[in-house]
Scaffold this active site. Structure first.
Site, short mmCIF file in Angstrom:
data_model
loop_
_atom_site.label_atom_id
_atom_site.label_comp_id
_atom_site.label_asym_id
_atom_site.label_seq_id
_atom_site.Cartn_x
_atom_site.Cartn_y
_atom_site.Cartn_z
N LYS A 1 0.83 -1.20 0.00
CA LYS A 1 0.00 0.00 0.00
C LYS A 1 0.86 1.25 0.00
CE LYS A 1 -3.85 -0.60 2.18
NZ LYS A 1 -4.30 -1.18 3.47
N ARG B 1 -3.20 2.88 8.51
CA ARG B 1 -3.45 1.55 7.95
C ARG B 1 -2.19 0.72 7.99
NH1 ARG B 1 -6.27 4.90 4.06
NH2 ARG B 1 -8.45 4.23 3.76
N GLY C 1 -6.02 -10.75 8.65
CA GLY C 1 -5.71 -10.99 10.05
C GLY C 1 -4.94 -9.86 10.68
N MET D 1 -4.19 -5.61 11.32
CA MET D 1 -5.06 -4.52 11.74
C MET D 1 -5.76 -3.81 10.60
SD MET D 1 -4.17 -1.37 14.18
CE MET D 1 -4.33 -0.17 12.88
N ARG E 1 -4.91 -0.54 -7.40
CA ARG E 1 -4.35 -1.88 -7.31
C ARG E 1 -4.76 -2.65 -8.55
NH1 ARG E 1 -8.30 -3.85 -2.35
NH2 ARG E 1 -10.23 -3.40 -3.46
N HIS F 1 -19.21 -42.80 -7.80
CA HIS F 1 -19.52 -43.15 -9.19
C HIS F 1 -20.02 -41.92 -9.94
CE1 HIS F 1 -22.28 -44.77 -12.33
NE2 HIS F 1 -21.24 -45.54 -12.55
N ARG G 1 -9.04 -45.57 -17.57
CA ARG G 1 -9.57 -46.53 -16.60
C ARG G 1 -10.37 -47.58 -17.35
NH1 ARG G 1 -10.33 -41.45 -13.17
NH2 ARG G 1 -11.33 -40.82 -15.10
N ARG H 1 -4.82 -48.35 -17.62
CA ARG H 1 -4.67 -48.94 -16.29
C ARG H 1 -5.46 -50.24 -16.22
NH1 ARG H 1 -6.91 -45.80 -11.10
NH2 ARG H 1 -8.90 -46.40 -12.02
N GLU I 1 1.09 -44.94 -6.09
CA GLU I 1 -0.05 -44.39 -5.35
C GLU I 1 -0.12 -44.93 -3.94
OE1 GLU I 1 -3.71 -45.59 -7.34
OE2 GLU I 1 -2.74 -47.38 -8.11
N SER J 1 3.56 -43.39 -13.00
CA SER J 1 2.53 -42.36 -13.03
C SER J 1 2.01 -42.22 -11.61
CB SER J 1 1.41 -42.76 -13.98
OG SER J 1 0.40 -41.77 -13.95
N GLY K 1 -0.39 -41.65 -8.84
CA GLY K 1 -1.81 -41.60 -8.58
C GLY K 1 -1.99 -40.85 -7.28
N THR K 2 -2.03 -39.53 -7.39
CA THR K 2 -1.99 -38.74 -6.16
C THR K 2 -3.32 -38.73 -5.41
OG1 THR K 2 -2.26 -36.81 -7.57
CG2 THR K 2 -0.05 -37.28 -6.77
N ASN K 3 -4.40 -39.22 -6.02
CA ASN K 3 -5.64 -39.34 -5.24
C ASN K 3 -5.42 -40.36 -4.11
OD1 ASN K 3 -6.76 -37.72 -7.15
ND2 ASN K 3 -8.12 -39.25 -8.02
N ASP K 4 -5.03 -41.58 -4.50
CA ASP K 4 -4.81 -42.60 -3.49
C ASP K 4 -3.61 -42.27 -2.62
OD1 ASP K 4 -6.93 -44.25 -3.70
OD2 ASP K 4 -6.02 -45.69 -5.05
N CYS L 1 -1.38 -38.76 -12.72
CA CYS L 1 -2.71 -38.94 -13.28
C CYS L 1 -3.80 -38.80 -12.22
CB CYS L 1 -2.82 -40.28 -14.00
SG CYS L 1 -2.58 -41.69 -12.93
N TYR M 1 5.00 -35.29 -17.56
CA TYR M 1 3.67 -34.86 -17.99
C TYR M 1 2.69 -34.86 -16.83
CZ TYR M 1 2.24 -39.81 -17.95
OH TYR M 1 1.96 -41.09 -17.57
#
Lengths: 881, 881
Positions: free
Chosen positions: A30, A100, A109, A111, A344, A462, A568, A624, A753, A772, A774-777, A839, A859
């Site tokens: 600012k 300010r 958070g 002032m 801004r 699903h 899949r 897969r 995974e 690859s 499998g970052t979900n699992d 993936c 990738y």
């Protein structure tokens, strides 16, 4: 040698502007903008900034201001007084200031603003005189006491509220604005009493004391729990502290020749290069925001004060020239004089971001790289899928919120079974399929429907998975929706909706709304293609897609996907005859019977793969092998079980027993993935046979099919070694059987995974031709969170800031990322140049893509509709490296 | 300089014994023992060993024997011929040899023995003449052709079987032994034809050719898939290869002056220092094993041949003196001459191991450390819990096998409900509680029963966990047991058992048996205490216990536990009124109602803790806050739901809805552990209040209560920071309320059981005063295995050697261990000397304890009955460091 003391304050104003070269780190964002605007000659109320260095010293001194600071401040105040010809605390024409906080990065958070500082029992009368408006002066004074008491001294706001309520009651005032002047004078007395009661000292009557306390409060707010936690979570490190901005007040509510407004230098919604904003005569900034009075379009200023309007247009151009970006500005006109209060970078829609970035390249403000960085990748969703208009959302009747399972916006009449959805859609109705949860039998209905709403199930249910694949809008797990299929109705919090009640669902937020909310359907502009071309030029990461059907594959290819990163195979088993054959396989008691059932599935699978290879010809397709537990394929209701028993010529009790036997306490951690191939190798054989036969058929048709076989859920190198051998044997056997002698170049790799696979990636890589993630699992197991159950505690975790973000939406780089990083480097330590991708659904999340780029992935793969987002995010990651 | 060629063969016999100094690495275990026995003057049939170095060269030469090897072999054969006055291939008195593999460590999967090598069409007649037994000679010859064809040339055994069957049919012989001499002569001809057909060459008639091929076959067997895999799995590395032992044959079946036997130098069952074994007159070694004839106790040899018996006793003493351990020997008497064929360290029961180790220290054979290493820690279970006698097990009628959920042996009549178990036990009957699964309502019945058998549920099911705590025998998840509660019966594979059918269950193997199988109940000897004292002297690791009640705590303390490492609080909520209050808490809709219900639970918890602190006074007690998902506490059947609804005065539908709402897809990864404390902090407050009040009450009674509060399932430092703060606040509040001003020294720490907690242990340790690895959950999440569901694929994983061992029984040091190691070092990197323990069930597994010792843990914690095992294993780990 005496230590050189750093400069503690920077003045900005007509007299001098000191801050322009000092930098954000010292002045805060600012402070720097105020100095910049003043420096380029714009009319800014003068003031000064106390640096972040002073904040640092304050803490080093044990929460004490450096000895000479207040001398410095006093000098600046004197400069201000001279420049404005006003006096701080003056009984006739008092100088009033705002205080300010402002760090180098914007930070909630800390002032808030204190306005009207400098008012005392003496100077309030000076203000009254100077403005000829005593009510105005006392209103400003009571505001100061309230803000100061609350923000600086920590007096709970409601104590002031109570005092105000008494006055309002006394004067029978409905609103604050109804209280007459004498009421406000009384209120000031009451407020001062509140202040004294809680602080055990009188409200300070020396403006310099007020200022000192305010500065200390700003510095103190730098280390509140919330601010510290915010910096921790956001990984903000190395900042000295916050700066303090002290600025002369300007009032837009001093009469009909005064006013205030906010504007954007271009249209933030469309990106069109036209000045866009609103203003209000005789009003303060907060009045514009509060919406009590209706502001006029900024263009109407021409009629009110032509000179000021012209000046504003000039300033607009100066600011864009200076900042080379669209600006969001605040201004005030005090008695005919224009003051710029803030500038801004302006927030904008996805479409506007694309247009502004492209325009600014044309206008030679910025280059292509800069343009790419200017477009928030996630915002592209708005350009690809229908969305609700802001106006529509603003007035929407939100019934409840489920999970944002698949983005988009849809409006329709509830249909309670899949058949109903198919029928009514065929008749031309727009329907939303409303189910407790969906199952494979529902796919036709899901495909017909404009949107899908379920009351149970999570982001990987699903309904969610299927909908995302199609780009169909879906809200899942809306637990407050109680469905009564028989009566064709549902209730939400006591309100009832039937098949005749129009509803709207927002798949990007999870909101369920009554009635028809206005939507807008995007059309892709030439600028969009241009941005994609630029992105492809600068990114290093390839972008693939997760697609299970030729149609999805084609769509993703149109969006620029460079291959399929996750095909899949399980969804292929749910249609028509296939599910029956699949169920026969599962219910078989011997390998021989299983093989018989699998034989029926083989031609279906082969055809699926042939279609996908054809759609993706020349591009790799990572397939897969079967992953979900078999329990997902068997019928769970008595009726379907009986039907299956009849088809198979066995007793319903046998079906029921097998279904029960397949039930698992924690299916996510159960008999699935490669564990199925270990216990039932014939399933793997059938799938690999189908893949290889499909490749050979394509090759014979001169279609260049590039298959990559991916083995899921590997936890130990021994699993992969065994299964890779079986896959290779099957490939060789099919080639021999089909008398095919050419090369097929089918890679065999694995998903990483399971945490253990990442921990032992060096062992695993000995048998893998690609990885690859499998970052979900991987996220589920690294955190110990079931994605389908997380909703019972995630809201608390987010609101209490235990998690900065849902780790299933954006990759947890600290924990899960550590395993990804480990997996990449351990894998490549034994296999140089190992191809590595991702993936999991994080593959379409910009922040996660940034991480993937950093750790050297080859990738990312994401759902078709996120391919453009990923292309842009990959370019941004590489450019900002 | 010419390269010095290593010595390739080592002779052992009267002429010379070359091998004694050469070492196991060169001669293999068997070769070294033969050389040793010969060297110390024992009568061993002479022979020679081809070294492991030659095996290494064989592979380096591309599977070719080194040029000069067969010259060397021929020289050794000539020495043998001279020493024995026999000729290799001789027509009158032929030298016959055995050929055996033998690496430095015993290794299944390598080549078996070839006996009678040296027999040819010529020498078979020589053997007939020399032994005056033509049938014997041809029997030996056909055995050679069979073994050689099978083992050396890879001819499938069944081809020989078929030929034999034809001969047997022709001579109407039921058994092999019924075939007369001429039949065996014919059989040799037939076997030679089989050999020729499959190898396309005649059975070699030159003994040296036979020997060369046999040596090559032994070397070849070193690298079979199975042998390689075995070495991989067992982590056997750095071996050169296998040695080959060529040894003159000795025959115990040459008449009434010949015989054979096996013996132990001490009783392997009790450990008593008496010679113990059996022998058979006119028999071969395999006859003793096959059990066709009944052998006589070895002491009976006195009557048969006093001189040989005396010689054998002398040899026994010589061997024990030499090896300083109990030996398992094989011997043969050929025409009155004793030959020692083998000696090796004898296997023994737990009791024998303890007694022999202690005796041998007294006899000054070994020192205390050596004695400790001699006792397999796991074998101590046999000394602590009832077990079935080997004789009983040998003849048991095994019905099915479930999971070995809690060790021990029990016999009783099936009881099908908890009430029935209580009633019948009260009447003096011994019952086994047979249930589909147990639930908290069953605890009384479980406690009454002699054993527990369930048909579903895994190693962490309610039944398993409760039973292990009590040391009560339990078999869980015996899926083939179909229970019909109404008819008070169950069926297993078509056989029916009622409440009147006696059954036996083995909690150490999971076997379910019909009838009463003989059990033996252990009594603890003085030697046991001595071993424990020695163990305590040498171990570094502390040993704590997992105990949830004063009784368990006391028992564990008696077994030597140095504290409680895991006091689970959830079991405390299952009894009587408590479960009702717990359910009220869970069903409450507001925090206020939850607090009301929790208030009822507080006095129970406080009393529990007071009891445990009193039992463990002076020793630390680590209390884990509530961990399981709330769903485990609510009633799932309609009847109980209705009852609860009545008690609470709400509608059964509300109860049902809440129970359904609590259902999770993957409860293991759901709303449990510290996640409960985040969403319902009042539960934490109640528990901490109970702990602190109990500590204060104890202190006031001058009982030194040492409490450690453990927060489970931490995945992020932020969770721990928040909850540690709440725990500390509660401690302070209780102290203030109780006006207690003394120090309580309550440590606040966390379990590390989520992979992410280990990965970010440096961040977590900032807020933790101790770590305790919960390796059950850590294993579940690192592998992605649900312990309750693993049984559907674990058997395949073990049989296909994908996993060397169930990772829930023995810690996976490669994967899970990596996280433990990381957790310890990251944790201590920010908090020097951080106390770290383990409280997963691995804490009682010797191999895992070895690992815990290596990575520097401070303590292990295990179930009460495994405390002695852990004490011994900890000492062994430290001694063998």
């Amino acid at each position: 040698m005496a230590k050189k003391t750093a400069k503690m304050t920077y003045y900005f104003g007509k007299t001098k502007t000191e801050g322009r070269g000092a930098g954000k780190e010292i002045l805060g964002g600012k402070g720097l903008n105020l100095a910049e605007m003043t420096g380029i000659g714009l009319p800014v109320p003068p003031g000064f900034t106390i640096t972040t260095v002073v904040c640092d010293q304050y803490y080093k001194l044990g929460k004490k201001l450096p000895a000479s600071l207040m001398d410095d401040v006093a000098k600046n105040i004197r400069t201000l007084e001279r420049e404005l010809k006003k006096g701080f605390g003056d009984a006739k024409n008092p100088l009033l200031v705002s205080v300010r906080s402002g760090a180098a990065v914007s930070m909630p958070g800390m002032m808030n603003t204190i306005l009207n500082l400098g008012l005392t029992d003496v100077s309030v009368e000076g203000l009254a005189t100077a403005t000829s408006n005593r009510r105005f002066a006392y209103d400003a004074y009571r505001r100061l006491i309230n803000m100061f008491g609350d923000v600086v001294m920590g007096i709970d706001h409601h104590h002031f509220e109570e005092a105000f309520d008494k006055i309002k009651k006394k004067y029978k005032a409905a609103e604050d604005t109804d209280v007459p002047e004498e009421g406000l004078v009384e209120l000031v007395t009451a407020y001062k009493a509140v202040y004294k009661k809680h602080t055990r000292s009188a409200f300070p009557q020396n403006p310099i004391d007020q200022l000192r306390l305010a500065v200390e409060a700003v510095f103190g707010s730098w280390n509140t729990t919330r601010a510290v936690r915010y910096r921790e979570v956001e990984g903000i490190r190395g900042l000295l502290g916050t700066a303090v901005n002290v600025q002369a007040m300007a009032y837009g509510n001093m009469g009909e020749d005064s006013g205030t407004g906010v504007a954007f230098t271009r249209n933030p919604s469309t990106g069109k290069n036209v000045f866009y904003g609103e203003f209000l005569i005789n009003a303060q900034g907060e009045d514009v925001v509060a919406g009590i009075r209706t502001p006029q379009p900024v263009v109407e200023m021409r009629k009110w004060n032509k000179a000021v309007y012209k000046q504003l247009l000039e300033i607009k151009d100066i600011l864009e020239n200076h900042y080379r970006d669209m600006q969001d500005i605040e201004f005030t006109i005090e008695k005919g004089n224009l003051f710029m209060l803030q500038t801004r970078t302006g927030k904008r829609t996805g479409a506007a971001a694309v247009k502004i970035a492209c325009d600014m390249v044309r206008e030679k403000f910025i280059d292509e790289k800069e343009a790419l960085l200017r477009i928030p990748a996630d915002a592209l969703t708005q350009l690809l899928l229908p969305s609700f208009t802001p106006a529509g959302k603003a007035s929407a009747d939100v019934l409840t919120q489920g999970l944002p399972a698949s983005p988009g916006a849809s409006v329709g009449y509830p249909a309670f079974t899949a058949d109903e959805a198919v029928e009514r859609t065929a008749k031309g109705e727009k329907v939303i399929l409303v189910r407790k949860e969906t199952s494979p039998e529902d796919v036709d209905g899901m495909h017909s429907a404009a949107g899908i709403l379920t009351s149970t199930g999570g982001m990987t249910s699903h309904a969610a998975v299927v909908a995302r694949g199609w780009g169909r809008c879906c809200v899942a797990g809306a637990g407050e929706v109680n469905i009564n299929e028989k009566s064709r109705s549902f209730t939400v919090n006591g309100r009832k909706f039937t098949h005749k009640s129009l509803i709207s669902i927002d798949g990007s937020t999870g909101e369920v709304m009554a009635g028809s909310v206005e939507t807008s359907t995007p059309t892709l502009s030439g600028d969009f293609s241009k941005v994609m071309r630029w992105a492809d030029k600068y990114r290093r990461l390839d972008v693939r897609t997760n697609a299970d059907s030729p149609a999805d594959a084609k769509r993703a290819r149109d969006f620029g996907a460079q291959g399929i990163g996750l095909c899949r195979t399980e969804h292929m088993f749910f249609e028509g005859d296939r599910i029956t054959a699949m169920r026969e396989m599962i219910l078989s008691e011997t390998e021989k019977d299983r093989r018989k059932a699998l034989k029926k599935l083989l031609p279906f699978q082969r055809k699926d793969f042939e279609g996908i290879f054809t759609a993706m010809k020349g591009l790799p397709v990572t397939i897969r092998l079967l992953d979900p537990p078999l329990h997902e394929f068997v019928p769970h209701d008595e009726k379907s079980q009986k039907e299956l028993a009849r088809t198979m010529g066995i007793s319903p009790a046998v079906v029921k027993a097998r279904v029960e036997q397949l039930h698992e306490f924690n299916p996510m951690l159960g008999h699935r993935g490669c564990r199925l191939s270990i216990t039932y190798p014939e399933i793997l054989e059938m799938q690999v046979t189908a893949i290889v036969e499909a490749v050979i058929r394509c090759k014979k048709k001169r279609i260049n099919a590039i298959a990559e076989i991916m083995i899921p859920l590997i936890g130990t190198a021994a699993e992969l070694k065994l299964l890779k051998g079986k896959v290779q044997e099957t490939i060789d056997a099919v080639k021999a059987r089909r008398k095919y002698t050419g090369k097929l170049n089918i890679l065999i790799g694995t998903m990483i995974e399971i945490p253990r696979a990442a921990l032992t990636a060096d062992e695993v890589a000995e048998h893998a031709e690609f990885f690859s993630f499998g970052t979900n699992d991987l996220t589920q197991m690294t955190f110990g969170y079931s994605r389908d159950d997380i909703n019972s505690f995630l809201p608390d975790y987010l609101s209490q800031e235990i998690l900065p973000v849902d780790p299933f939406q954006s990759l947890d780089t600290t924990g899960v990322g550590q395993l990804v990083d480990m997996g990449v480097s351990k894998g490549r330590s034994v296999r140089k140049g190992l191809k590595v991708g991702i993936c999991g659904e994080h593959g379409g999340d910009p922040a996660s893509i940034q991480f993937c780029n950093e750790v050297g992935l080859d990738y990312v793969s994401c759902s078709p509709f996120r391919v453009p987002i990923a292309r842009l995010a990959a370019a941004q990651a590489e450019i900002s490296k």
